[in-house]
Design a protein around this motif. Sequence first.
Motif, PDB file in Angstrom:
ATOM      1  N   GLU A  22       0.835  -1.205   0.000  1.00 53.87           N
ATOM      2  CA  GLU A  22       0.000   0.000   0.000  1.00 53.87           C
ATOM      3  C   GLU A  22       0.871   1.257   0.000  1.00 53.87           C
ATOM      4  O   GLU A  22       0.610   2.199  -0.749  1.00 53.87           O
ATOM      5  N   LEU A  23       1.907   1.274   0.822  1.00 57.53           N
ATOM      6  CA  LEU A  23       2.819   2.431   0.847  1.00 57.53           C
ATOM      7  C   LEU A  23       3.477   2.656  -0.512  1.00 57.53           C
ATOM      8  O   LEU A  23       3.667   3.793  -0.945  1.00 57.53           O
ATOM      9  N   LEU A  24       3.858   1.555  -1.161  1.00 59.30           N
ATOM     10  CA  LEU A  24       4.527   1.630  -2.463  1.00 59.30           C
ATOM     11  C   LEU A  24       3.542   1.850  -3.613  1.00 59.30           C
ATOM     12  O   LEU A  24       3.971   2.082  -4.748  1.00 59.30           O
ATOM     13  N   GLU A  25       2.245   1.729  -3.303  1.00 56.64           N
ATOM     14  CA  GLU A  25       1.191   1.861  -4.304  1.00 56.64           C
ATOM     15  C   GLU A  25       1.349   0.847  -5.441  1.00 56.64           C
ATOM     16  O   GLU A  25       1.282   1.168  -6.620  1.00 56.64           O
ATOM     17  N   ILE A  26       1.599  -0.409  -5.028  1.00 54.59           N
ATOM     18  CA  ILE A  26       1.663  -1.515  -5.985  1.00 54.59           C
ATOM     19  C   ILE A  26       0.823  -2.674  -5.441  1.00 54.59           C
ATOM     20  O   ILE A  26       0.473  -2.701  -4.260  1.00 54.59           O
ATOM     21  N   GLU A  27       0.537  -3.621  -6.296  1.00 51.18           N
ATOM     22  CA  GLU A  27      -0.242  -4.792  -5.886  1.00 51.18           C
ATOM     23  C   GLU A  27       0.629  -5.709  -5.020  1.00 51.18           C
ATOM     24  O   GLU A  27       1.827  -5.871  -5.290  1.00 51.18           O
ATOM     25  N   PRO A  28       0.029  -6.337  -3.989  1.00 53.01           N
ATOM     26  CA  PRO A  28       0.799  -7.248  -3.127  1.00 53.01           C
ATOM     27  C   PRO A  28       1.516  -8.351  -3.899  1.00 53.01           C
ATOM     28  O   PRO A  28       2.627  -8.723  -3.552  1.00 53.01           O
ATOM     29  N   ILE A  29       0.899  -8.870  -4.967  1.00 49.36           N
ATOM     30  CA  ILE A  29       1.541  -9.944  -5.754  1.00 49.36           C
ATOM     31  C   ILE A  29       2.801  -9.415  -6.440  1.00 49.36           C
ATOM     32  O   ILE A  29       3.802 -10.133  -6.547  1.00 49.36           O
ATOM     33  N   THR A  30       2.778  -8.167  -6.887  1.00 54.64           N
ATOM     34  CA  THR A  30       3.950  -7.556  -7.508  1.00 54.64           C
ATOM     35  C   THR A  30       5.057  -7.404  -6.468  1.00 54.64           C
ATOM     36  O   THR A  30       6.221  -7.718  -6.730  1.00 54.64           O
ATOM     37  N   LEU A  31       4.686  -6.947  -5.290  1.00 50.97           N
ATOM     38  CA  LEU A  31       5.663  -6.778  -4.213  1.00 50.97           C
ATOM     39  C   LEU A  31       6.254  -8.125  -3.806  1.00 50.97           C
ATOM     40  O   LEU A  31       7.440  -8.210  -3.510  1.00 50.97           O
ATOM     41  N   MET A  32       5.442  -9.167  -3.826  1.00 51.20           N
ATOM     42  CA  MET A  32       5.927 -10.487  -3.414  1.00 51.20           C
ATOM     43  C   MET A  32       7.135 -10.916  -4.248  1.00 51.20           C
ATOM     44  O   MET A  32       8.115 -11.416  -3.708  1.00 51.20           O
ATOM     45  N   ARG A  33       7.102 -10.656  -5.542  1.00 53.44           N
ATOM     46  CA  ARG A  33       8.228 -11.028  -6.412  1.00 53.44           C
ATOM     47  C   ARG A  33       9.486 -10.221  -6.045  1.00 53.44           C
ATOM     48  O   ARG A  33      10.589 -10.763  -6.021  1.00 53.44           O
ATOM     49  N   VAL A  34       9.305  -8.942  -5.769  1.00 55.19           N
ATOM     50  CA  VAL A  34      10.440  -8.098  -5.378  1.00 55.19           C
ATOM     51  C   VAL A  34      11.012  -8.590  -4.048  1.00 55.19           C
ATOM     52  O   VAL A  34      12.230  -8.715  -3.889  1.00 55.19           O
ATOM     53  N   LEU A  35      10.132  -8.883  -3.088  1.00 60.06           N
ATOM     54  CA  LEU A  35      10.576  -9.359  -1.778  1.00 60.06           C
ATOM     55  C   LEU A  35      11.315 -10.686  -1.871  1.00 60.06           C
ATOM     56  O   LEU A  35      12.298 -10.902  -1.158  1.00 60.06           O
ATOM     57  N   GLU A  36      10.868 -11.569  -2.768  1.00 58.33           N
ATOM     58  CA  GLU A  36      11.557 -12.856  -2.943  1.00 58.33           C
ATOM     59  C   GLU A  36      12.996 -12.636  -3.397  1.00 58.33           C
ATOM     60  O   GLU A  36      13.917 -13.266  -2.879  1.00 58.33           O
ATOM     61  N   LYS A  37      13.176 -11.742  -4.368  1.00 59.57           N
ATOM     62  CA  LYS A  37      14.536 -11.446  -4.857  1.00 59.57           C
ATOM     63  C   LYS A  37      15.396 -10.846  -3.743  1.00 59.57           C
ATOM     64  O   LYS A  37      16.566 -11.218  -3.580  1.00 59.57           O
ATOM     65  N   LEU A  38      14.826  -9.902  -2.989  1.00 61.43           N
ATOM     66  CA  LEU A  38      15.590  -9.253  -1.920  1.00 61.43           C
ATOM     67  C   LEU A  38      15.904 -10.229  -0.790  1.00 61.43           C
ATOM     68  O   LEU A  38      16.981 -10.162  -0.187  1.00 61.43           O
ATOM     69  N   THR A  39      14.998 -11.153  -0.519  1.00 58.89           N
ATOM     70  CA  THR A  39      15.234 -12.170   0.505  1.00 58.89           C
ATOM     71  C   THR A  39      16.346 -13.117   0.061  1.00 58.89           C
ATOM     72  O   THR A  39      17.248 -13.449   0.846  1.00 58.89           O
ATOM     73  N   GLU A  40      16.305 -13.528  -1.217  1.00 62.29           N
ATOM     74  CA  GLU A  40      17.352 -14.406  -1.775  1.00 62.29           C
ATOM     75  C   GLU A  40      18.731 -13.776  -1.640  1.00 62.29           C
ATOM     76  O   GLU A  40      19.720 -14.462  -1.414  1.00 62.29           O
ATOM     77  N   ARG A  41      18.800 -12.449  -1.795  1.00 59.43           N
ATOM     78  CA  ARG A  41      20.086 -11.737  -1.717  1.00 59.43           C
ATOM     79  C   ARG A  41      20.483 -11.395  -0.281  1.00 59.43           C
ATOM     80  O   ARG A  41      21.532 -10.806  -0.053  1.00 59.43           O
ATOM     81  N   GLY A  42      19.636 -11.751   0.670  1.00 62.72           N
ATOM     82  CA  GLY A  42      19.958 -11.533   2.077  1.00 62.72           C
ATOM     83  C   GLY A  42      19.696 -10.122   2.570  1.00 62.72           C
ATOM     84  O   GLY A  42      20.256  -9.708   3.594  1.00 62.72           O
ATOM     85  N   PHE A  43      18.813  -9.386   1.900  1.00 64.88           N
ATOM     86  CA  PHE A  43      18.546  -7.996   2.278  1.00 64.88           C
ATOM     87  C   PHE A  43      17.299  -7.833   3.139  1.00 64.88           C
ATOM     88  O   PHE A  43      17.099  -6.790   3.740  1.00 64.88           O
ATOM     89  N   ILE A  44      16.448  -8.864   3.167  1.00 62.53           N
ATOM     90  CA  ILE A  44      15.202  -8.790   3.923  1.00 62.53           C
ATOM     91  C   ILE A  44      15.048 -10.041   4.768  1.00 62.53           C
ATOM     92  O   ILE A  44      15.334 -11.156   4.319  1.00 62.53           O
ATOM     93  N   ALA A  45      14.593  -9.835   6.006  1.00 60.96           N
ATOM     94  CA  ALA A  45      14.264 -10.945   6.895  1.00 60.96           C
ATOM     95  C   ALA A  45      12.760 -10.909   7.150  1.00 60.96           C
ATOM     96  O   ALA A  45      12.172  -9.842   7.315  1.00 60.96           O
ATOM     97  N   ARG A  46      12.157 -12.085   7.157  1.00 60.27           N
ATOM     98  CA  ARG A  46      10.726 -12.203   7.453  1.00 60.27           C
ATOM     99  C   ARG A  46      10.581 -12.882   8.801  1.00 60.27           C
ATOM    100  O   ARG A  46      11.214 -13.897   9.060  1.00 60.27           O
ATOM    101  N   LYS A  47       9.725 -12.296   9.645  1.00 55.79           N
ATOM    102  CA  LYS A  47       9.468 -12.888  10.967  1.00 55.79           C
ATOM    103  C   LYS A  47       7.965 -13.023  11.144  1.00 55.79           C
ATOM    104  O   LYS A  47       7.210 -12.132  10.767  1.00 55.79           O
ATOM    105  N   ARG A  48       7.549 -14.132  11.737  1.00 55.79           N
ATOM    106  CA  ARG A  48       6.120 -14.366  11.969  1.00 55.79           C
ATOM    107  C   ARG A  48       5.594 -13.391  13.028  1.00 55.79           C
ATOM    108  O   ARG A  48       6.268 -13.083  13.993  1.00 55.79           O
ATOM    109  N   HIS A  49       4.369 -12.926  12.803  1.00 56.81           N
ATOM    110  CA  HIS A  49       3.677 -12.067  13.760  1.00 56.81           C
ATOM    111  C   HIS A  49       3.468 -12.854  15.048  1.00 56.81           C
ATOM    112  O   HIS A  49       3.219 -14.052  15.010  1.00 56.81           O
ATOM    113  N   GLU A  50       3.575 -12.192  16.213  1.00 54.04           N
ATOM    114  CA  GLU A  50       3.469 -12.901  17.497  1.00 54.04           C
ATOM    115  C   GLU A  50       2.107 -13.529  17.729  1.00 54.04           C
ATOM    116  O   GLU A  50       2.019 -14.620  18.288  1.00 54.04           O
ATOM    117  N   THR A  51       1.042 -12.840  17.322  1.00 52.95           N
ATOM    118  CA  THR A  51      -0.301 -13.359  17.613  1.00 52.95           C
ATOM    119  C   THR A  51      -1.016 -13.926  16.394  1.00 52.95           C
ATOM    120  O   THR A  51      -1.915 -14.736  16.543  1.00 52.95           O
TER     121      THR A  51
END
Length: 154
Positions: free
Chosen positions: A56-85
């Motif tokens: 929403e902040l980037l004004e793009i569709e979540p599916i589009t962002l998912m592809r970008v996040l996958e690439k950034l995660t593969e390169r070690g630039f993003i960490a994903r953590k599960r929500h506590e609740t």
Amino acid sequence: MSLNPPTLGFLLHDVARLLRKRFEQRARDIGLTRSQWQTLAYLSRNEGIHQSGLAELLEIEPITLMRVLEKLTERGFIARKRHETDRRICLLYTTEEARALLSDMRAIGDATRSEALDGISDDDRDRLVIILDLMKSNLLQACRAPADKETHHG
């Protein structure tokens, strides 16, 4: 035949496009796409956000962002953590590697802005930011309401 001066919209678009182009020229050796840069920049200012919030902040569709996040995660630039609740939600964070890269990115951005603002006084720079911020606020407010059918000039 005289040429009409560019409209505000075209001028803003051209300036934004040229800022991106110059930034990309300077950042070429780092090997990230503009969408990857932008995602890292927004995430660094919103650590712990979930994917749909970042989209929403980037004004793009979540599916589009998912592809970008996958690439950034593969390169070690993003960490994903599960929500506590809510275990269905992943919260996103930049890694140390990304933060080092963001420092380089800020330096490139500073140099690019410096080129763009060359010859413009500090007072005019301050006024420009204030005016653009007000325009942004006006347009955000206007976008919350339905558009008039009439065309208004001003």
